[in-house]
Design a protein around this motif. Structure first.
Motif, mmCIF file in Angstrom:
data_model
loop_
_atom_site.group_PDB
_atom_site.id
_atom_site.type_symbol
_atom_site.label_atom_id
_atom_site.label_comp_id
_atom_site.label_asym_id
_atom_site.label_seq_id
_atom_site.Cartn_x
_atom_site.Cartn_y
_atom_site.Cartn_z
ATOM 1 N N ARG A 1 1.659 8.852 10.320
ATOM 2 C CA ARG A 1 0.381 8.348 9.827
ATOM 3 C C ARG A 1 0.120 6.966 10.416
ATOM 4 N NH1 ARG A 1 -0.009 8.687 3.767
ATOM 5 N NH2 ARG A 1 1.328 6.887 3.844
ATOM 6 N N ALA A 2 -1.024 6.798 11.051
ATOM 7 C CA ALA A 2 -1.346 5.502 11.642
ATOM 8 C C ALA A 2 -2.385 4.774 10.811
ATOM 9 C CB ALA A 2 -1.876 5.688 13.060
ATOM 10 N N LEU A 3 -3.090 5.518 9.975
ATOM 11 C CA LEU A 3 -4.140 4.910 9.166
ATOM 12 C C LEU A 3 -4.076 5.582 7.803
ATOM 13 C CD1 LEU A 3 -6.151 2.791 10.074
ATOM 14 C CD2 LEU A 3 -7.843 4.580 10.344
ATOM 15 N N ASN A 4 -4.075 4.756 6.754
ATOM 16 C CA ASN A 4 -3.818 5.299 5.437
ATOM 17 C C ASN A 4 -5.024 5.102 4.534
ATOM 18 O OD1 ASN A 4 -2.671 6.242 3.132
ATOM 19 N ND2 ASN A 4 -1.364 4.455 2.800
ATOM 20 N N SER A 5 -5.780 6.153 4.355
ATOM 21 C CA SER A 5 -6.851 6.185 3.362
ATOM 22 C C SER A 5 -7.719 4.926 3.347
ATOM 23 C CB SER A 5 -6.202 6.402 1.987
ATOM 24 O OG SER A 5 -7.181 6.755 1.063
ATOM 25 N N VAL A 6 -8.408 4.723 4.440
ATOM 26 C CA VAL A 6 -9.234 3.522 4.558
ATOM 27 C C VAL A 6 -10.640 3.811 4.050
ATOM 28 C CG1 VAL A 6 -10.363 1.998 6.204
ATOM 29 C CG2 VAL A 6 -7.948 2.556 6.469
ATOM 30 N N THR A 7 -11.124 2.924 3.192
ATOM 31 C CA THR A 7 -12.491 3.046 2.705
ATOM 32 C C THR A 7 -13.200 1.724 2.946
ATOM 33 O OG1 THR A 7 -11.877 4.637 1.019
ATOM 34 C CG2 THR A 7 -13.920 3.407 0.662
ATOM 35 N N PHE B 1 -8.656 3.021 14.051
ATOM 36 C CA PHE B 1 -9.839 3.113 13.199
ATOM 37 C C PHE B 1 -11.116 3.029 14.029
ATOM 38 C CE2 PHE B 1 -13.080 1.120 10.440
ATOM 39 C CZ PHE B 1 -13.229 2.176 9.567
ATOM 40 N N LEU B 2 -11.099 2.095 14.993
ATOM 41 C CA LEU B 2 -12.275 1.929 15.853
ATOM 42 C C LEU B 2 -12.589 3.242 16.580
ATOM 43 C CD1 LEU B 2 -13.836 -0.695 16.159
ATOM 44 C CD2 LEU B 2 -12.760 -0.987 18.391
ATOM 45 N N GLY C 1 1.406 -0.215 8.409
ATOM 46 C CA GLY C 1 1.348 1.093 7.783
ATOM 47 C C GLY C 1 -0.059 1.635 7.716
ATOM 48 N N GLY C 2 -0.991 0.955 8.368
ATOM 49 C CA GLY C 2 -2.348 1.476 8.421
ATOM 50 C C GLY C 2 -3.111 1.304 7.128
ATOM 51 N N ASN C 3 -2.704 0.300 6.315
ATOM 52 C CA ASN C 3 -3.426 0.061 5.073
ATOM 53 C C ASN C 3 -4.484 -1.007 5.264
ATOM 54 O OD1 ASN C 3 -1.940 1.744 3.108
ATOM 55 N ND2 ASN C 3 -0.235 0.494 3.872
ATOM 56 N N LEU C 4 -5.645 -0.768 4.706
ATOM 57 C CA LEU C 4 -6.669 -1.801 4.686
ATOM 58 C C LEU C 4 -6.376 -2.676 3.483
ATOM 59 C CD1 LEU C 4 -9.289 -3.090 5.575
ATOM 60 C CD2 LEU C 4 -10.519 -1.403 4.230
#
Ligand SMILES: Nc1ncnc2c1ncn2[C@@H]1O[C@H](COP(=O)(O)OP(=O)(O)OP(=O)(O)O)[C@@H](O)[C@H]1O
Ligand SMILES: [Mg+2]
Lengths: 291, 562
Positions: free
Chosen positions: A59-65, A87-88, A261-264
């Motif tokens: 996982r490179a991006l974790n549930s980004v809103t 993300f971009l 961890g790809g968290n925003l």
């Protein structure tokens, strides 16, 4: 397939109404930061809803809103490998080109999920342009570089004018107007990057994504690009990835901080993020204690 | 391990940081350098010796009067070399312009020979004219249709294209095994029986002229510093080719050859010099170099002929190139085999190039990388490499089985030979094209996709233009290999010796290597085994070296543009 060019006057009224409807919380509390008072007050043009990205099983991006406001500069910062570029690339579906990549969640552009089956990524990318980290002009003439987009879209009316307008928009016209026929590769690095920006705006997109556009440039060229980004925000929505905190603080209205961890970790008005972040880790990262 | 780091052991304190230990590794490096240099030179040396050996056999320079050699040396070699050296000292750009011009003359002669052989001698200028006009009609109709219906889908486009191609070029021919009659004659067949057929050289001038003119106009148009409008360029080229033919015809020379030479030599050089004049006028003096070379050659020939100095009694002369095989060595020539080789190369290029490049594009740009399909693609890629190593005699078998027995094309014809050898070089074309496509940086594709280009647009506008020089270089080198292949020709039944050049790609033929082989094997006389054979080998090698030179020029030009 062709898209209607956006009417600038219309969007101005839009943003005015929006201001009345949804005043941004806390925007008046701060005085630092560019445009702090009206940041985040326009309607969102891109909305990420629980976007996760996997490369194979990693996982490179974790549930980004997050909501990216229209006609504003949104910066993304964070340590290396935290998923900013990922993300971009989600936004204009450039991840489709990577076989291993898989996207979950919803990414809405003007209210439409770009990952719906009936969305043609080619059409999407005509409205969401991209500028890459390393300048990558084609080995063609300066003119042909800028004319590339209009040509592939089969719209070659007033091509000379459009090339000139795009080069002016990218603050490059005065430097190259006498050598439009020389190769784009003969320019300096900073000029090449502005040529790439000109190439991206020649097709008149709505959004411009920039992945560390100034990281390969010297301070003078960087400041030119920064001035340019501020100008671009009047007509376009700009999303920019940067490693340079000062840069993010200088040029952006909104800042998203990604952590490992790809968290925003936090997404808010730039002034707020830099003056008074809510998340301790974000504060550590911004002040250079971490990352 | 000998390194060049400055950490000197404690006991050798006197030793300075800048010398000492590292010299051991340096000696090894020098030894390695010279070994590799020797290996390189060895290969080149062997080829050079072979070339000199056969050239001496083919030309027999020692049969000439020593005064003949002296005259040539004094009038041709010395002035040429002097001009070359002096120009290089005085104005190097001018020398480049001079040698480029000279190269364009040689290259133009090469191309002209090919065009004369294929268009004038084999098919005839009138047939060429009819087909050209008919293709032009088809192209114009297709373009007009596209303009009228800009949004038609690919299937409709293809259908229109095929229909027009049938109408203008192929017709619906009779299929003999099925006993069907000819249903439709193509347009060019009607042009051929039209009452107003032009003279042969006019037919050439009005077809080749506009073609060359369009290419020239494009070149000039892409250079914004040259202000000549493209219409003028196009008009000048067309008028020039008509004038060249008319002048030659009134003087009683070969008017068709004049038109061809105008188009292949005068036009490119004119465009080139126009560019030089605009960008760097002082470099025009470089033209003295080709002038001195050609002038010297003419002067030497005129002098030796008028004074009657005996020239070498060469096997390789104009007569050898233009006459057919004969049982007496003095009269034997290579012409039919030369024509056969040229036609065959055309078939090979026309079949292997599009298929090979298409396959390479698919494998590199379109084929899936993952899943079981990805595995399959990987397997195919590996096996293309293996195919490149399959012996040519096996391809000959394949040609015999597939193209002659199965498809039913007639034994020993140009088209069968071309397809068979086309199959043979296909893997090489694919591999070199793949390599060239892979060398295009991914950032270019990303930039293109990022602007909303489709895969096809990216391939067409970004990948292919950048890969094309590499693709062309690889293909030309592969064609060089193709022209020397003999084994497959034996299997597909190419003639040993034919006395008439093939009249088209469906005629029986022989090719140069086959003819050379036959001279060595079937004629015990020494004159055949040494003289005639050597002349044939030199002809073959000159064609081959010409092709390799073209490959090198394309590559260099590409590197300059980067
Ligand atoms: N094409 C890919 N294939 C597999 N994994 C990838 C790919 N691209 C990125 N990753 C992984 O995804 C994670 C996030 O990468 P990404 O490039 O988005 O980071 P980033 O925040 O842009 O970093 P940087 O600041 O160094 O550019 C990393 O762990 C990386 O290894
Ligand atoms: Mg990145």
């Amino acid at each position: 397939m062709a898209h209607e060019p956006m009417e600038p006057s219309e969007s101005d009224t839009d943003s005015a109404t929006e201001t009345l409807i949804s005043p941004s919380p806390g925007s008046e509390a701060l005085d630092a930061g560019r445009l702090a008072t009206d940041a985040g007050t326009t309607e969102p043009v891109i909305q990420a809803r629980d976007v996760s990205v996997y490369y194979n099983d990693d996982r490179a991006l974790n549930s980004v809103t997050m909501d990216i406001p229209k006609n504003r500069v949104t910066a993304m910062v964070g340590p290396s490998g935290c998923g900013k570029s990922t993300f971009l690339r989600c936004i204009n579906r450039m991840n489709d080109l990577i076989d291993a990549a898989r996207v979950e969640g919803e990414l809405l552009f003007e209210g439409k999920n770009v990952y719906d089956d009936d969305v043609d990524p080619v059409v999407l990318r005509r409205r969401i342009g991209m500028v890459f980290q390393a300048p990558n002009p084609f080995p063609k003439s300066i003119y042909d570089n800028v004319a590339y987009g209009p040509k592939i879209q089969g719209d070659t009316r007033n091509l000379d004018e459009r090339v000139e307008r795009a080069l002016k928009g990218a603050a490059l016209w005065d430097e190259v107007k006498d050598q439009l026929d020389s190769s784009g590769l003969d320019l300096s690095g900073g000029q090449q990057q502005r040529l790439c920006i000109a190439r991206a705006i020649a097709v008149d997109p709505d959004v411009i994504l920039m992945d560390e556009p100034a990281s390969a440039l010297d301070p003078v060229a960087t400041s030119k690009i920064e001035d340019l980004i501020a100008d671009l925000a009047e007509e376009y929505t700009v999303v920019i990835v940067t490693h340079n905190m000062q840069q993010a603080a200088r040029i952006s209205d909104k800042t998203a901080v990604f952590l490992t961890g790809g968290n925003l970790a936090e997404f808010d008005d730039t002034a707020k993020i830099f003056e008074n972040p809510e998340n301790q880790e974000v504060e550590d990262y911004i002040t250079g204690k971490f990352g | 391990m000998a390194t060049e780091t400055p950490d000197v052991p404690a006991d050798s304190e006197e030793q300075a940081w800048w010398g000492g230990e590292s010299s051991v590794s340096r000696i090894r490096g020098v030894a390695f350098e010279y070994t590799t240099l020797f290996a390189t030179l060895f290969g080149i040396l062997m080829v050079a010796i072979l070339l000199i050996y056969v050239s001496v056999d083919a030309i027999e320079p020692f049969t000439a009067d020593p005064v003949w050699h002296l005259t040539f040396f004094g009038l041709f070699v010395v002035p040429s070399v002097t001009t070359w050296v002096v120009l290089g000292r005085v104005n190097p750009t001018a020398r480049t312009v001079g040698s480029n011009t000279f190269g364009m003359i040689l290259g133009g002669l090469f191309v002209a020979a090919g065009l004369v052989i294929v268009i004038v001698k084999t098919y005839g200028s009138i047939a060429w004219f009819a087909v050209s006009i008919s293709v032009a009609i088809g192209a114009a109709a297709f373009y007009g249709y596209l303009q009228k219906r800009p949004r038609m889908n690919i299937i409709e486009q293809a259908a229109v294209f095929v229909a027009l191609a049938i109408l203008t070029v192929t017709g619906i021919p009779a299929i003999e095994p099925l006993g069907t009659p000819e249903l439709l004659s193509p347009i060019w067949a009607f042009i051929l029986v039209a009452p107003f057929i032009p003279l042969e050289w006019t037919a050439l001038a009005v077809t080749l002229g506009p073609l060359a003119g369009a290419i020239a106009a494009r070149r000039v148009g892409s250079d914004r510093e040259i202000e000549t409008p493209w219409t003028v360029v196009l008009g000048a080229v067309v008028a020039g080719s008509l004038a060249a033919g008319a002048i030659a015809a009134t003087l009683g020379w070969n008017a068709e050859a004049a038109v061809v030479i105008f188009v292949t030599i005068a036009v490119p050089i004119g465009i080139y010099l126009d560019g030089v004049r605009t960008h760097d006028p002082s470099a025009i003096v470089g033209l003295v170099f080709p002038a001195v070379v050609i002038g010297g050659l003419v002067a030497a020939i005129v002098t030796t002929e008028t004074l009657g100095f005996a020239r070498p009694d060469a096997w390789l002369d104009w007569g050898f190139l233009t006459s057919v095989h004969s049982r007496t060595a003095e009269d034997a020539g290579i012409y039919p085999a030369l024509v056969g080789s040229v036609l065959m190369i055309l078939v090979i290029a026309a079949s292997a190039f599009p298929v090979g490049v298409g396959a390479a594009i698919y494998l590199e740009e379109y084929a899936p990388n993952s899943g079981w399909l990805g595995q399959l693609v990987r397997l195919i890629k590996i096996n293309i490499g293996n195919l490149a190593g399959v012996p040519s005699v096996v391809y000959g078998m394949l040609g015999l089985a597939l193209i002659i027995r199965f498809i039913g094309l007639p034994l020993g014809t140009v088209i069968v030979g071309g397809f068979t050898i086309g199959l043979l070089i296909l893997p090489i074309v694919i591999i070199s094209a793949q390599e060239a496509i892979r060398a295009v940086p991914d950032s270019m594709r990303q930039a293109s996709y990022g602007m909303g280009a489709t895969r096809w647009q990216t391939t067409r506008n970004v990948v292919l233009p950048q890969a094309m020089p590499g693709i062309l270089t690889g293909t030309i080198l592969a064609l060089g290999r193709a022209i020397g292949e003999t084994a497959p020709l034996i299997l597909i039944g190419a003639a040993t010796t034919i006395y008439r050049p093939p009249g088209g790609i469906f005629s029986k033929f022989s090719a140069m290597p086959k003819q050379i082989h036959s001279w060595v094997v079937n004629y015990p006389q020494a004159d055949f085994r040494y003289g005639v054979m050597a002349a044939g080998v030199v002809t073959l090698l000159v064609v081959l070296l010409g092709m390799n030179a073209a490959a090198i020029i394309i590559r260099n030009k590409y590197q300059r543009n980067q």
